[in-house]
Design a protein around this motif. Structure first.
Motif, PDB file in Angstrom:
ATOM      1  N   ASP A   1      56.300  19.955  50.876  1.00  0.00           N
ATOM      2  CA  ASP A   1      57.667  19.918  50.390  1.00  0.00           C
ATOM      3  C   ASP A   1      58.386  21.192  50.801  1.00  0.00           C
ATOM      4  O   ASP A   1      58.168  22.243  50.232  1.00  0.00           O
ATOM      5  N   ASN A   2      59.240  21.062  51.797  1.00  0.00           N
ATOM      6  CA  ASN A   2      60.103  22.160  52.205  1.00  0.00           C
ATOM      7  C   ASN A   2      61.508  21.593  52.262  1.00  0.00           C
ATOM      8  O   ASN A   2      61.912  21.014  53.256  1.00  0.00           O
ATOM      9  N   ASP A   3      62.246  21.716  51.180  1.00  0.00           N
ATOM     10  CA  ASP A   3      63.594  21.162  51.082  1.00  0.00           C
ATOM     11  C   ASP A   3      63.631  19.671  51.412  1.00  0.00           C
ATOM     12  O   ASP A   3      64.521  19.199  52.114  1.00  0.00           O
ATOM     13  N   GLY A   4      62.630  18.937  50.954  1.00  0.00           N
ATOM     14  CA  GLY A   4      62.677  17.501  51.102  1.00  0.00           C
ATOM     15  C   GLY A   4      61.910  16.936  52.271  1.00  0.00           C
ATOM     16  O   GLY A   4      61.751  15.740  52.372  1.00  0.00           O
ATOM     17  N   PHE A   5      61.437  17.770  53.194  1.00  0.00           N
ATOM     18  CA  PHE A   5      60.621  17.248  54.284  1.00  0.00           C
ATOM     19  C   PHE A   5      59.227  16.996  53.734  1.00  0.00           C
ATOM     20  O   PHE A   5      58.292  17.733  54.003  1.00  0.00           O
ATOM     21  N   GLY A   6      59.091  15.960  52.950  1.00  0.00           N
ATOM     22  CA  GLY A   6      57.858  15.705  52.237  1.00  0.00           C
ATOM     23  C   GLY A   6      56.775  15.075  53.052  1.00  0.00           C
ATOM     24  O   GLY A   6      55.610  15.225  52.762  1.00  0.00           O
ATOM     25  N   GLY A   7      57.096  14.388  54.122  1.00  0.00           N
ATOM     26  CA  GLY A   7      56.080  13.723  54.917  1.00  0.00           C
ATOM     27  C   GLY A   7      56.283  13.972  56.397  1.00  0.00           C
ATOM     28  O   GLY A   7      57.410  13.987  56.881  1.00  0.00           O
ATOM     29  N   GLU A   8      55.168  14.204  57.086  1.00  0.00           N
ATOM     30  CA  GLU A   8      55.207  14.382  58.527  1.00  0.00           C
ATOM     31  C   GLU A   8      54.070  13.598  59.151  1.00  0.00           C
ATOM     32  O   GLU A   8      52.958  13.589  58.627  1.00  0.00           O
ATOM     33  N   ILE A   9      54.335  12.957  60.260  1.00  0.00           N
ATOM     34  CA  ILE A   9      53.281  12.387  61.081  1.00  0.00           C
ATOM     35  C   ILE A   9      52.743  13.542  61.911  1.00  0.00           C
ATOM     36  O   ILE A   9      53.508  14.240  62.571  1.00  0.00           O
ATOM     37  N   SER A  10      51.440  13.757  61.871  1.00  0.00           N
ATOM     38  CA  SER A  10      50.836  14.932  62.477  1.00  0.00           C
ATOM     39  C   SER A  10      49.821  14.532  63.536  1.00  0.00           C
ATOM     40  O   SER A  10      48.975  13.669  63.304  1.00  0.00           O
ATOM     41  N   TYR A  11      49.898  15.181  64.705  1.00  0.00           N
ATOM     42  CA  TYR A  11      48.948  14.958  65.793  1.00  0.00           C
ATOM     43  C   TYR A  11      48.431  16.305  66.269  1.00  0.00           C
ATOM     44  O   TYR A  11      49.216  17.223  66.505  1.00  0.00           O
ATOM     45  N   GLN A  12      47.105  16.422  66.389  1.00  0.00           N
ATOM     46  CA  GLN A  12      46.488  17.629  66.915  1.00  0.00           C
ATOM     47  C   GLN A  12      45.738  17.283  68.199  1.00  0.00           C
ATOM     48  O   GLN A  12      45.025  16.282  68.262  1.00  0.00           O
ATOM     49  N   ARG A  13      45.894  18.146  69.200  1.00  0.00           N
ATOM     50  CA  ARG A  13      45.222  17.971  70.487  1.00  0.00           C
ATOM     51  C   ARG A  13      44.411  19.229  70.782  1.00  0.00           C
ATOM     52  O   ARG A  13      44.983  20.324  70.895  1.00  0.00           O
ATOM     53  N   GLY A  14      43.096  19.085  70.858  1.00  0.00           N
ATOM     54  CA  GLY A  14      42.238  20.218  71.172  1.00  0.00           C
ATOM     55  C   GLY A  14      42.427  20.638  72.623  1.00  0.00           C
ATOM     56  O   GLY A  14      42.365  19.816  73.532  1.00  0.00           O
ATOM     57  N   LEU A  15      42.661  21.922  72.843  1.00  0.00           N
ATOM     58  CA  LEU A  15      42.858  22.437  74.193  1.00  0.00           C
ATOM     59  C   LEU A  15      41.609  23.136  74.724  1.00  0.00           C
ATOM     60  O   LEU A  15      41.368  23.153  75.921  1.00  0.00           O
TER      61      LEU A  15
END
Length: 163
Positions: free
Chosen positions: A34-48
């Motif tokens: 929760d940062n001023d309403g950005f409650g949800g994020e689709i998250s992708y991680q790519r190992g380098l």
């Protein structure tokens, strides 16, 4: 003597292999905070590499007459604590767009931001799931009426499927 040298090399190899960390090549899931309403994020991680990765997050907001989205990119360094526990730190930034629509205000705009990242995560051995808890301080530029200040400490819990 040959047995002692061979045993020493085997012990050194075992010691170095236990220090190696296993971050997944890919991980996809949700980052919930929760940062001023950005409650949800689709998250992708790519190992380098063995201890570096790139995280991309797409967050959205639809509340209090404000519609917004933000795209975040973070380069992370990952260090193993013990077993499946890792801690990580990173730097990055992103872009976003916002729109306010209520009786008194009808406005929209874009913003850019820089961000840091510090967190801890656990990757399960039995199932390909990763849980994380992190803080991402964000410094906003050109945010106009959407934000009352230019700083947002984004704290979030992440759950991702590793593949």
């Amino acid at each position: 003597m040959k047995k002692i040298i061979l045993s020493a090399f085997m012990l050194m190899g075992l010691a170095f292999s236990t220090q190696a960390q296993e971050i997944s090549k890919n991980a996809l899931g949700l980052r919930l905070g929760d940062n001023d309403g950005f409650g949800g994020e689709i998250s992708y991680q790519r190992g380098l590499s063995d201890n570096n990765r790139l995280e991309l997050d797409l967050g959205w907001r639809n509340s209090n007459n404000v519609d917004a989205f933000k795209l975040t990119g973070i380069y992370q360094w990952v260090w193993n604590i013990d077993g499946g526990f890792n801690w990580y730190a990173g730097v990055g930034g992103g872009l976003g767009s916002w729109s306010i629509d209520n009786n008194a205000i009808d406005d929209s705009g874009t913003f850019a931001f820089v961000a840091g990242n510090l967190g801890i995560e656990y990757g399960f051995d039995e199932v390909p799931i990763q849980l994380s808890l992190d803080i991402r301080p964000e410094l906003y530029f050109n945010s106009d009426d959407f934000r009352n200040d230019n700083f947002g400490p984004d704290i979030a819990l992440g759950i991702r499927y590793q593949f």
